[in-house]
Design a protein around this motif. Structure first.
Motif, short mmCIF file in Angstrom:
data_model
loop_
_atom_site.label_atom_id
_atom_site.label_comp_id
_atom_site.label_asym_id
_atom_site.label_seq_id
_atom_site.Cartn_x
_atom_site.Cartn_y
_atom_site.Cartn_z
N LEU A 1 33.37 14.12 -46.37
CA LEU A 1 32.15 14.44 -45.45
C LEU A 1 31.95 16.07 -45.75
CD1 LEU A 1 32.53 12.14 -41.91
CD2 LEU A 1 31.13 11.55 -43.66
N LYS A 2 30.34 15.97 -45.52
CA LYS A 2 29.71 17.23 -45.36
C LYS A 2 29.22 17.71 -44.27
CE LYS A 2 26.37 16.02 -49.00
NZ LYS A 2 25.83 15.27 -49.72
N SER A 3 29.23 19.50 -43.73
CA SER A 3 29.53 20.00 -42.60
C SER A 3 28.12 19.16 -41.72
CB SER A 3 29.43 21.45 -42.50
OG SER A 3 28.65 21.25 -43.64
N GLU A 4 27.21 18.83 -42.28
CA GLU A 4 26.02 17.94 -42.03
C GLU A 4 26.34 16.85 -40.99
OE1 GLU A 4 24.36 17.81 -45.62
OE2 GLU A 4 25.77 19.31 -45.26
N ASP A 5 27.51 16.59 -41.20
CA ASP A 5 27.84 15.13 -40.68
C ASP A 5 28.92 15.09 -39.76
OD1 ASP A 5 26.22 13.69 -43.14
OD2 ASP A 5 28.26 14.03 -44.30
N GLN A 6 28.68 16.03 -39.20
CA GLN A 6 29.10 16.25 -37.84
C GLN A 6 29.82 14.62 -37.18
OE1 GLN A 6 31.46 19.38 -36.46
NE2 GLN A 6 30.97 20.24 -38.78
N PRO A 7 30.65 14.72 -36.63
CA PRO A 7 30.38 13.79 -35.69
C PRO A 7 29.79 13.71 -34.26
CG PRO A 7 32.72 14.49 -35.96
CD PRO A 7 31.95 15.21 -36.65
N ILE A 8 29.84 14.69 -34.03
CA ILE A 8 29.41 14.93 -32.49
C ILE A 8 27.67 15.52 -32.63
CG2 ILE A 8 29.29 16.04 -30.10
CD1 ILE A 8 32.44 15.06 -30.60
N GLU A 9 26.93 15.38 -32.14
CA GLU A 9 25.80 16.45 -32.03
C GLU A 9 25.16 17.48 -31.45
OE1 GLU A 9 22.22 13.84 -33.67
OE2 GLU A 9 22.85 12.47 -32.22
N LYS A 10 25.21 18.61 -32.04
CA LYS A 10 24.69 19.35 -30.76
C LYS A 10 23.71 18.81 -29.64
CE LYS A 10 25.85 23.34 -33.17
NZ LYS A 10 25.97 24.41 -34.28
N ALA A 11 24.25 18.83 -28.44
CA ALA A 11 22.55 19.09 -27.22
C ALA A 11 21.70 19.89 -27.38
CB ALA A 11 23.16 19.33 -25.98
N PRO A 12 20.65 19.48 -27.48
CA PRO A 12 19.20 21.04 -27.73
C PRO A 12 19.08 21.68 -27.36
CG PRO A 12 18.23 18.46 -26.59
CD PRO A 12 20.27 18.38 -26.99
N GLU A 13 18.45 22.87 -27.43
CA GLU A 13 18.63 24.13 -26.89
C GLU A 13 17.82 24.25 -26.06
OE1 GLU A 13 20.64 26.88 -28.40
OE2 GLU A 13 21.47 25.76 -29.41
N PRO A 14 18.30 24.70 -24.68
CA PRO A 14 17.18 24.94 -23.79
C PRO A 14 16.08 26.12 -23.71
CG PRO A 14 19.22 26.65 -22.95
CD PRO A 14 19.27 25.79 -24.50
N ALA A 15 14.90 25.19 -22.99
CA ALA A 15 13.79 25.78 -23.60
C ALA A 15 13.32 27.17 -23.05
CB ALA A 15 12.86 24.96 -22.68
N VAL A 16 12.87 28.28 -23.45
CA VAL A 16 13.06 29.44 -22.83
C VAL A 16 11.80 29.71 -22.77
CG1 VAL A 16 13.06 31.75 -23.29
CG2 VAL A 16 14.57 30.30 -24.79
N ARG A 17 11.65 30.55 -20.92
CA ARG A 17 10.84 30.30 -20.26
C ARG A 17 10.26 31.42 -20.41
NH1 ARG A 17 11.19 26.63 -14.87
NH2 ARG A 17 11.90 24.83 -16.01
N PRO A 18 9.15 31.70 -20.46
CA PRO A 18 8.74 33.35 -20.80
C PRO A 18 8.85 33.96 -18.94
CG PRO A 18 6.78 32.12 -20.89
CD PRO A 18 8.19 31.11 -20.60
N ALA A 19 8.81 35.03 -19.21
CA ALA A 19 9.44 36.21 -18.07
C ALA A 19 7.49 36.71 -17.66
CB ALA A 19 8.93 37.30 -18.47
N PRO A 20 7.55 36.06 -15.83
CA PRO A 20 5.82 36.07 -15.61
C PRO A 20 5.42 37.28 -15.89
CG PRO A 20 8.38 36.11 -14.07
CD PRO A 20 8.68 36.19 -15.18
#
Length: 178
Positions: free
Chosen positions: A159-178
């Motif tokens: 397999l290739k490196s992109e065929d990882q058996p576990i998918e990464k969780a999506p990155e959390p959304a970054v909220r802009p500073a108020p």
């Protein structure tokens, strides 16, 4: 006779009212996909191969089918009277949509038998939800150089490196500073 005539008149009047009501109010219809009948998916390749002897440690079980598969439909477990490798719960369907990979750990001097679709409900199925045939994968693990990394297990499985058996969780959304 008069009762039949009256009943028929009432029935036609009710049908006319129902038709008028249908014409006045739009009916929402959700899209439906109808899949043509398909043969049951078959396993065409595995890693380890049937009866193969492998090294202990980290293992990525790879199961390829002959048609595109449903990513949410699967089941696997130990075949009767055998050991099952220690595996994460959920396999991942690769981008080819035909190959599942599963991260496991195997120990030396063991014979493992992994049953695919051995349970009556659920299981590996194609896009039309037609279940795959039951398949038992048997392989042996002998003493040898221990596979200690996922990268080493990927290489052993071809397999290739992109065929990882576990998918990464999506990155959390970054909220802009108020």
């Amino acid at each position: 006779m008069i009762l039949r005539s009256l009943a028929l008149t009432l029935l036609l009047a009710a049908a006319g009212a129902a038709t008028a009501q249908v014409r006045d109010e739009p009916t929402a219809v959700s899209p439906v996909t109808v899949m043509p009948p398909t043969p049951s998916p078959k396993v065409v390749a595995t890693y380890p191969a049937q009866g193969e002897t492998i090294a202990p440690g980290v293992l990525i079980v790879k199961v390829a089918f002959d048609q595109k598969m449903n990513p949410r439909a699967w089941n696997y477990g130990a075949a009767p009277d055998s050991e099952q490798p220690e595996c994460v719960k959920t396999p991942r369907l690769l981008n080819d949509q035909k190959t599942f990979v599963l991260l496991c750990r195997v120990l030396s001097n063991r014979t493992y038998k992994v049953a695919l679709n051995a349970q009556p409900a659920g299981g590996f199925a194609n896009l039309g939800d037609n279940p795959a045939e039951t398949h038992v994968l048997t392989f042996q693990v002998v003493r040898g150089e221990l596979v200690t990394t996922v990268a080493g297990a990927l290489k052993a499985a071809g397999l290739k490196s992109e065929d990882q058996p576990i998918e990464k969780a999506p990155e959390p959304a970054v909220r802009p500073a108020p």
